[in-house]
Enzyme design. Structure first.
Site, PDB file in Angstrom:
ATOM      1  N   ARG A   1      -5.016   8.925  -6.631  1.00 23.11           N
ATOM      2  CA  ARG A   1      -4.540   7.701  -7.276  1.00 23.11           C
ATOM      3  C   ARG A   1      -5.277   7.372  -8.569  1.00 23.11           C
ATOM      4  O   ARG A   1      -4.666   6.972  -9.556  1.00 23.11           O
ATOM      5  CB  ARG A   1      -4.658   6.529  -6.298  1.00 23.11           C
ATOM      6  CG  ARG A   1      -3.683   6.641  -5.155  1.00 23.11           C
ATOM      7  CD  ARG A   1      -3.876   5.527  -4.150  1.00 23.11           C
ATOM      8  NE  ARG A   1      -2.867   5.629  -3.104  1.00 23.11           N
ATOM      9  CZ  ARG A   1      -2.779   4.804  -2.066  1.00 23.11           C
ATOM     10  NH1 ARG A   1      -3.676   3.819  -1.941  1.00 23.11           N
ATOM     11  NH2 ARG A   1      -1.841   4.935  -1.161  1.00 23.11           N
TER      12      ARG A   1
ATOM     13  N   HIS B   1      -4.765  -2.466  -6.403  1.00 24.33           N
ATOM     14  CA  HIS B   1      -4.209  -2.305  -5.065  1.00 24.33           C
ATOM     15  C   HIS B   1      -5.228  -2.527  -3.944  1.00 24.33           C
ATOM     16  O   HIS B   1      -5.057  -3.380  -3.095  1.00 24.33           O
ATOM     17  CB  HIS B   1      -3.611  -0.902  -4.948  1.00 24.33           C
ATOM     18  CG  HIS B   1      -3.028  -0.583  -3.604  1.00 24.33           C
ATOM     19  ND1 HIS B   1      -2.063  -1.367  -3.013  1.00 24.33           N
ATOM     20  CD2 HIS B   1      -3.273   0.423  -2.733  1.00 24.33           C
ATOM     21  CE1 HIS B   1      -1.729  -0.860  -1.837  1.00 24.33           C
ATOM     22  NE2 HIS B   1      -2.462   0.220  -1.638  1.00 24.33           N
TER      23      HIS B   1
END
Length: 646
Positions: free
Chosen positions: A333, A404
């Site tokens: 990510r 996130h």
């Protein structure tokens, strides 16, 4: 005075540490368990599984959550799946490979022993959840299906379409309800923890406020378990639920618990881009979509305004496949997020403001058929269409990175206990397992591992010495803590200013995103450290600061939100101090001064292969620069190498 941080990692070979630790941990007999009261704050996958398991073991448990039901915990929002080293695909997976992928994915900034234990118990989680009736996807044969996720070259992620978190939470909730009915767990919904009570150096209770009535109450216990999730909402815009906050862990920090690696914030590469200033949160599109979706932008800036179907194949830059051929669209990510930012900074981003890239399913639909894609991701496509009005079966999705998950959290030892005896921290609220970047589908794994399979074994190591030591909630320490909470509530109400909470929170979030977001540098961090106190002063300025209507003795959402924003305004300074002190790049912490010629994160293992654990300094409402403690990270099995996914 905090001395050397002792992680209490068991001796012996890595593969035998957890078994050896369990074999030599202290026990509490069934007849004695009912004499202990345990407070669990949070009812998501970590807190719910811990409360249910401890209740089933015979402890008396009080479980608190600010939602109206445990079913509304933010764990429900997890989409893509949960990792486990079952090797059902027979593609070479193992406990060691899951361990190694997690250590490498975290850029070698997590403890070996904790991560190996996580990989070791991962298979038990799947068995537990299947027994609960969680409807994992299955192959035609009936075997559980797996898919791939970023940072791995095997398929080890179990899933239930795009609603894995919801299904796992429902299984956990059933186990919790069983214990509520049995009387071992008492549930306190719509109740927020506002402070931690310390008695003779031990955590022995909490102060809460009912979000329905405004009533402030004292609760005593033999041990406290914090399972309150992460602090991503400090950025204002994130994929977190609107109510997610840092208050419980930050209150514990101000009472002496160390906060570890607060600057390690994960930016997720596949979120629906910001559409305007009206937004209060962002929507995640699961990383699982990168199994079948291909990420690209136009090669030429002048093509960015064209419809995607008018840009021919040879004019598209599939930049992840180009830069990271071994992993392609399944690069981790942090790396995928920075790669998206890079092409957008070059002027090749698409959509409003040029802050977006395409996630294209045309090839997968052509290869597998639309029905197969619907079976795998149907509800995710529905969510995307409801928000954007676009059909992702016909046009590529538009995505961009967003805040996130937070890898930082309260420092804990191998037993998941903080440096404050009696205060245990599990799930996203602690720092322990993910290093500087969490691999996709590992959040659910850690939450359930901590709650179902680790805390129930390690909690007795503390409790066995606490029989008969619980104080009454009427003791002076509780009275003092309650007084502090009431004074803080009154202070918020007395500001009586003109600014909205959202305006100050949004200003803080933009500042952090610019100075402590996907990329950081010393100059920007120093600017943030100068501006955050100014924002705090603006927030608290009598007559000119924030306005909180109503009073504290009633349902008052403005008041509860004001308390959370006030804590964010202090915590943000700790994040930036940590980011400035960590003078290296590692995982999601990308210091622009430290990068390879190819633009990848450049670690400094000689000086920074350590956990940065911060101690609060200050008194009488004043905040002083926090004190840094380091826990050196020792790698006995994994060799430290430059992280590469090429």
């Amino acid at each position: 005075m905090i001395g050397t941080l002792d992680a209490k990692i068991p001796s012996g070979p890595l593969a035998g540490k957890w078994t050896n630790h369990k074999d030599h941990s202290r026990l509490i007999s069934p007849n004695n368990r009912r004499k202990f009261e345990i407070i669990v704050v949070g009812s998501g996958l970590a807190g719910g599984s811990a409360a249910a398991t401890l209740g089933e073991l015979g402890y008396r448990v009080k479980c608190f959550c600010y939602q109206d039901s445990p079913r509304r915990a933010h764990s429900i929002a997890a989409q893509g799946g949960i990792n486990a080293a079952k090797n059902y695909q027979n593609d070479g997976d193992s406990v060691y490979r899951l361990f190694h992928d997690t250590i490498k994915g975290g850029d070698f900034r997590s403890r070996e022993a904790n991560v190996y234990r996580l990989a070791e118990v991962s298979g038990n989680i799947i068995d537990q959840c299947v027994a609960q009736g969680v409807p994992f996807a299955r192959e035609y044969s009936g075997l559980l299906a797996n898919r791939s996720f970023g940072g791995a070259q095997v398929s080890r992620t179990f899933y239930a379409r795009g609603q894995t978190g919801q299904q796992l939470l429902l299984g956990c909730y059933q186990a919790l309800c069983r214990q509520i009915t049995a009387g071992t767990v008492q549930m306190f919904p719509q109740t927020e923890m506002l402070d931690l009570v310390i008695v003779d150096g031990h955590a022995k209770g909490i102060i809460t406020r009912s979000l329905r009535s405004g009533k402030i109450e004292k609760h005593a216990a033999d041990a406290i378990v914090l399972a309150t999730g992460g602090y991503g909402n400090v950025f204002y815009l994130s994929t977190n639920a609107r109510g997610c906050n840092v208050t419980a862990t930050y209150r514990a920090f101000k009472k002496g618990a160390l906060f570890a690696n607060p600057c390690f914030t994960q930016i997720h590469p596949t979120c629906i881009p910001v559409s305007g200033e009206h937004q209060s949160k962002l929507t995640l599109m699961s990383e699982s979509l990168r199994n079948d979706g291909r990420v690209w932008v136009p090669k030429r800036k002048e093509d960015c305004g064209k419809p995607p179907n008018e840009i021919p194949e040879n004019e598209r830059d599939y930049y992840l496949e180009r830069k990271y051929p071994s992993y392609g669209n399944l690069a981790p990510r942090d790396i995928s997020s920075r790669a998206a930012k890079e092409v957008c900074d070059e002027g090749r981003g698409i959509g409003p403001g040029g802050r977006g890239v395409y996630l294209d399913f045309a090839d997968a639909i052509k290869r597998l058929g639309e029905n197969t894609i619907r079976e795998r991701y149907g509800n995710l496509f529905e969510v995307y269409e409801k928000i954007t009005g676009e059909d992702a079966y016909k046009l590529p999705m538009r995505i961009y990175p967003a805040v996130h998950y937070t890898m930082g959290g309260l420092w804990v030892d191998y037993d998941l206990m903080s440096n404050v005896p009696g205060l245990f921290v599990i799930g996203e609220a602690n720092f322990s397992d993910h290093g500087a970047n969490r691999l996709g589908a590992s959040a659910l794994m850690q939450g359930l591992a901590d709650g179902y399979f680790i805390l129930p074994y390690t909690l007795p190591n503390y409790l066995a010495g606490q029989i008969g030591k619980r104080l009454s909630a009427d003791s002076p320490e509780f009275q003092s803590a309650e007084g502090e909470v009431r004074a803080r509530v009154k202070k918020l109400l007395d500001v009586d200013g003109k600014c909205s909470l959202d305006s100050i929170h949004r200003e803080l979030g933009l500042l952090l995103w610019d100075k402590c977001g996907m990329a950081r540098n010393a100059k920007g961090l120093r600017e943030a450290l100068q501006k955050i106190p100014e924002l705090r002063e603006k927030f608290w300025s009598r007559g000119r600061g924030i306005r909180v209507p109503g009073d504290g003795e009633d349902f008052n959402q403005s008041l509860e939100r004001a308390g959370r924003v006030a804590d964010f305004l202090e915590f943000a300074e700790l994040m930036c101090a940590d980011a400035l002190e960590r003078d290296e790049s590692s995982g999601a912490h990308f210091r622009e001064e430290h990068q390879t010629p190819e633009g990848e994160a450049l670690r400094d293992d000689e000086n920074h292969a350590a956990v940065f654990a911060w101690e609060f300094q200050g008194d009488n409402g004043q905040i002083a620069p926090p004190k840094l403690h380091r826990e050196p990270l020792h790698f006995e099995t994994v060799h430290l190498t430059q992280r590469s996914y090429k």
